[in-house]
Motif scaffolding. Structure first.
Motif, PDB file in Angstrom:
ATOM      1  N   SER A  34       0.830  -1.212   0.000  1.00 14.67           N
ATOM      2  CA  SER A  34       0.000   0.000   0.000  1.00 14.67           C
ATOM      3  C   SER A  34       0.863   1.260   0.000  1.00 14.67           C
ATOM      4  O   SER A  34       0.528   2.256  -0.654  1.00 14.67           O
ATOM      5  CB  SER A  34      -0.939  -0.007   1.213  1.00 14.67           C
ATOM      6  OG  SER A  34      -0.214   0.033   2.422  1.00 14.67           O
ATOM      7  N   THR A  55       0.978   4.129  -2.818  1.00 17.35           N
ATOM      8  CA  THR A  55       0.840   5.533  -2.429  1.00 17.35           C
ATOM      9  C   THR A  55       1.943   6.395  -3.035  1.00 17.35           C
ATOM     10  O   THR A  55       1.677   7.459  -3.623  1.00 17.35           O
ATOM     11  CB  THR A  55       0.864   5.677  -0.898  1.00 17.35           C
ATOM     12  OG1 THR A  55      -0.192   4.913  -0.324  1.00 17.35           O
ATOM     13  CG2 THR A  55       0.713   7.138  -0.488  1.00 17.35           C
ATOM     14  N   CYS A  62      -2.786   7.533  -5.694  1.00 16.55           N
ATOM     15  CA  CYS A  62      -2.269   7.965  -4.398  1.00 16.55           C
ATOM     16  C   CYS A  62      -3.332   7.844  -3.318  1.00 16.55           C
ATOM     17  O   CYS A  62      -3.069   7.312  -2.229  1.00 16.55           O
ATOM     18  CB  CYS A  62      -1.767   9.408  -4.497  1.00 16.55           C
ATOM     19  SG  CYS A  62      -1.026  10.051  -2.971  1.00 16.55           S
ATOM     20  N   ILE A  63      -4.531   8.304  -3.591  1.00 19.20           N
ATOM     21  CA  ILE A  63      -5.619   8.233  -2.607  1.00 19.20           C
ATOM     22  C   ILE A  63      -5.973   6.777  -2.313  1.00 19.20           C
ATOM     23  O   ILE A  63      -6.222   6.402  -1.153  1.00 19.20           O
ATOM     24  CB  ILE A  63      -6.841   9.015  -3.111  1.00 19.20           C
ATOM     25  CG1 ILE A  63      -6.512  10.519  -3.166  1.00 19.20           C
ATOM     26  CG2 ILE A  63      -8.054   8.771  -2.218  1.00 19.20           C
ATOM     27  CD1 ILE A  63      -7.581  11.361  -3.806  1.00 19.20           C
ATOM     28  N   ALA A  64      -5.978   5.933  -3.369  1.00 17.62           N
ATOM     29  CA  ALA A  64      -6.272   4.514  -3.156  1.00 17.62           C
ATOM     30  C   ALA A  64      -5.225   3.873  -2.256  1.00 17.62           C
ATOM     31  O   ALA A  64      -5.546   3.051  -1.380  1.00 17.62           O
ATOM     32  CB  ALA A  64      -6.332   3.790  -4.506  1.00 17.62           C
ATOM     33  N   ILE A 121      -3.416   5.396   0.066  1.00 20.79           N
ATOM     34  CA  ILE A 121      -3.611   5.892   1.433  1.00 20.79           C
ATOM     35  C   ILE A 121      -4.767   5.158   2.114  1.00 20.79           C
ATOM     36  O   ILE A 121      -4.663   4.733   3.276  1.00 20.79           O
ATOM     37  CB  ILE A 121      -3.862   7.412   1.420  1.00 20.79           C
ATOM     38  CG1 ILE A 121      -2.599   8.157   0.957  1.00 20.79           C
ATOM     39  CG2 ILE A 121      -4.301   7.900   2.795  1.00 20.79           C
ATOM     40  CD1 ILE A 121      -2.805   9.634   0.754  1.00 20.79           C
ATOM     41  N   LEU A 122      -5.876   4.985   1.386  1.00 22.69           N
ATOM     42  CA  LEU A 122      -7.021   4.277   1.953  1.00 22.69           C
ATOM     43  C   LEU A 122      -6.669   2.831   2.270  1.00 22.69           C
ATOM     44  O   LEU A 122      -7.080   2.285   3.315  1.00 22.69           O
ATOM     45  CB  LEU A 122      -8.204   4.344   0.983  1.00 22.69           C
ATOM     46  CG  LEU A 122      -8.810   5.732   0.758  1.00 22.69           C
ATOM     47  CD1 LEU A 122      -9.911   5.662  -0.293  1.00 22.69           C
ATOM     48  CD2 LEU A 122      -9.361   6.299   2.063  1.00 22.69           C
ATOM     49  N   ALA A 123      -5.890   2.204   1.375  1.00 25.56           N
ATOM     50  CA  ALA A 123      -5.469   0.825   1.627  1.00 25.56           C
ATOM     51  C   ALA A 123      -4.586   0.749   2.866  1.00 25.56           C
ATOM     52  O   ALA A 123      -4.717  -0.181   3.678  1.00 25.56           O
ATOM     53  CB  ALA A 123      -4.728   0.282   0.401  1.00 25.56           C
ATOM     54  N   LEU A 159      -4.626   2.777   5.472  1.00 23.94           N
ATOM     55  CA  LEU A 159      -5.487   2.969   6.647  1.00 23.94           C
ATOM     56  C   LEU A 159      -6.241   1.685   6.983  1.00 23.94           C
ATOM     57  O   LEU A 159      -6.403   1.341   8.164  1.00 23.94           O
ATOM     58  CB  LEU A 159      -6.467   4.118   6.393  1.00 23.94           C
ATOM     59  CG  LEU A 159      -5.857   5.519   6.291  1.00 23.94           C
ATOM     60  CD1 LEU A 159      -6.934   6.545   5.922  1.00 23.94           C
ATOM     61  CD2 LEU A 159      -5.176   5.922   7.586  1.00 23.94           C
ATOM     62  N   LEU A 160      -6.685   0.974   5.955  1.00 23.78           N
ATOM     63  CA  LEU A 160      -7.383  -0.291   6.178  1.00 23.78           C
ATOM     64  C   LEU A 160      -6.448  -1.329   6.804  1.00 23.78           C
ATOM     65  O   LEU A 160      -6.828  -2.058   7.735  1.00 23.78           O
ATOM     66  CB  LEU A 160      -7.946  -0.811   4.852  1.00 23.78           C
ATOM     67  CG  LEU A 160      -8.983  -1.938   4.932  1.00 23.78           C
ATOM     68  CD1 LEU A 160     -10.228  -1.454   5.671  1.00 23.78           C
ATOM     69  CD2 LEU A 160      -9.339  -2.426   3.533  1.00 23.78           C
ATOM     70  N   TYR A 206      -5.918  -0.486  10.412  1.00 25.03           N
ATOM     71  CA  TYR A 206      -7.110  -0.811  11.212  1.00 25.03           C
ATOM     72  C   TYR A 206      -7.088  -2.286  11.623  1.00 25.03           C
ATOM     73  O   TYR A 206      -7.271  -2.615  12.806  1.00 25.03           O
ATOM     74  CB  TYR A 206      -8.364  -0.501  10.397  1.00 25.03           C
ATOM     75  CG  TYR A 206      -9.646  -0.925  11.071  1.00 25.03           C
ATOM     76  CD1 TYR A 206     -10.225  -0.129  12.056  1.00 25.03           C
ATOM     77  CD2 TYR A 206     -10.282  -2.122  10.723  1.00 25.03           C
ATOM     78  CE1 TYR A 206     -11.394  -0.517  12.684  1.00 25.03           C
ATOM     79  CE2 TYR A 206     -11.456  -2.517  11.344  1.00 25.03           C
ATOM     80  CZ  TYR A 206     -12.006  -1.702  12.324  1.00 25.03           C
ATOM     81  OH  TYR A 206     -13.160  -2.094  12.947  1.00 25.03           O
TER      82      TYR A 206
END
Length: 293
Positions: A33, A37, A55-57, A59-61, A63-64, A67
């Motif tokens: 990820s 990024t 880039c946004i994808a 970052i979201l990955a 964060l997932l 988590y």
């Protein structure tokens, strides 16, 4: 089953001498990820159409991944797998992490010191007056030969001073929350922890307003010479760390409400508190050096 507002019962078995987790997919997923990024960020700054989305994808990955990864660690802790050795490992890890953050901000404070105490006097001495006769050696200048648009510097009043009061107060409320948890007063701890997060959010709101004021009324931008670049890099990265700290404390608040932690065992709380107090100390240095001097 324990109440959401009471500490869970102690595990029925003794924690191992040192817990070694089994194989995990999260390190590989986190590395991929981050690669996505950075590839997206590289494309973004080079003006490609796919860069922002990638880039946004990424970052979201990431964060997932965080988590689920942190969720696994919390589950291991709550199931009684962590003993004194793991607690010590976490304390050393958090200490070294904060030390790396000290070095991170030290680099930017060093750049600011070099620009003000070395470069400014050097470029404005008699020898360099031949090359740049109109160069002004004061801090907040427009560069050699006026290469930077005119701008106004940012003073300490009123927003920076208000933000200083907010962060200092948040340090007090966090300390009260910590002592309440150690005394077994879970509701009081949650209340003051929520107050700490709220003060951090208000701080960020004021900083956003300050940035808008800088760009629209002072013409102070990231491109405003060395003053603008050091101002926005220092205050911007500090604001980013306040945001991260508030997220960390929000997770801790959720865990407190769920009944996690005990008066004797709560390093998750302590680690987040260390980080928040570090951010407070950095702001005090920044407030003096950036806004007053």
């Amino acid at each position: 089953m324990s109440s959401p507002h009471t500490a869970p019962s102690a595990p029925s078995h003794t924690a191992p001498y040192y817990f070694v987790p089994g194989p995990s997919r999260w390190p590989l997923a986190g590395g991929l990820s981050m690669l996505v990024t950075m590839a997206g960020a590289a494309g973004w700054v080079n003006g490609t159409g796919w860069g922002p989305g990638v880039c946004i994808a990424g970052i979201l990955a990431m964060l997932l991944v965080l988590y689920f990864w942190f969720g696994d660690a919390i589950g291991e802790s709550e199931s009684g797998q962590y003993g004194e050795r793991i607690d010590l490992s976490y304390r050393w890890s958090m200490s070294w992490f904060i030390f790396s953050e000290v070095m991170f901000f030290g680099a930017f404070f060093g750049a600011l010191f070099y620009a003000r105490a070395v470069s400014m006097p050097w470029l404005s001495d008699l020898d360099h007056k031949i090359i740049w006769p109109d160069f002004a050696g004061h801090w907040g200048n427009t560069g050699p030969a006026g290469t930077v648009e005119q701008f106004n510097v940012m003073g300490p009043f009123p927003i920076p001073t208000i933000n200083t009061a907010l962060l200092l107060t948040s340090g007090v409320t966090l300390t009260i929350a910590h002592h309440a948890l150690r005394a077994g007063h879970r509701a009081r701890s949650a209340l003051f922890l929520f107050a700490t997060i709220l003060l951090g959010a208000i701080f960020m709101g004021f900083q956003a307003f300050e940035y808008h004021h800088a760009y629209t009324e002072l013409n102070l931008k990231l491109t405003s010479g060395i003053y603008g670049s050091t101002f926005f890099m220092l205050t911007g990265f500090h604001g980013f760390h306040v945001t991260l700290g508030a997220i960390m404390l929000s997770v801790i608040l959720y865990r407190v409400l769920r009944g996690h932690f005990t008066p004797e065992n709560h390093f998750g709380f302590e680690g987040a508190a260390w980080y928040w107090h570090f951010v407070d100390v950095v702001w005090l240095g920044l407030y003096i050096v950036v806004y007053w001097l």
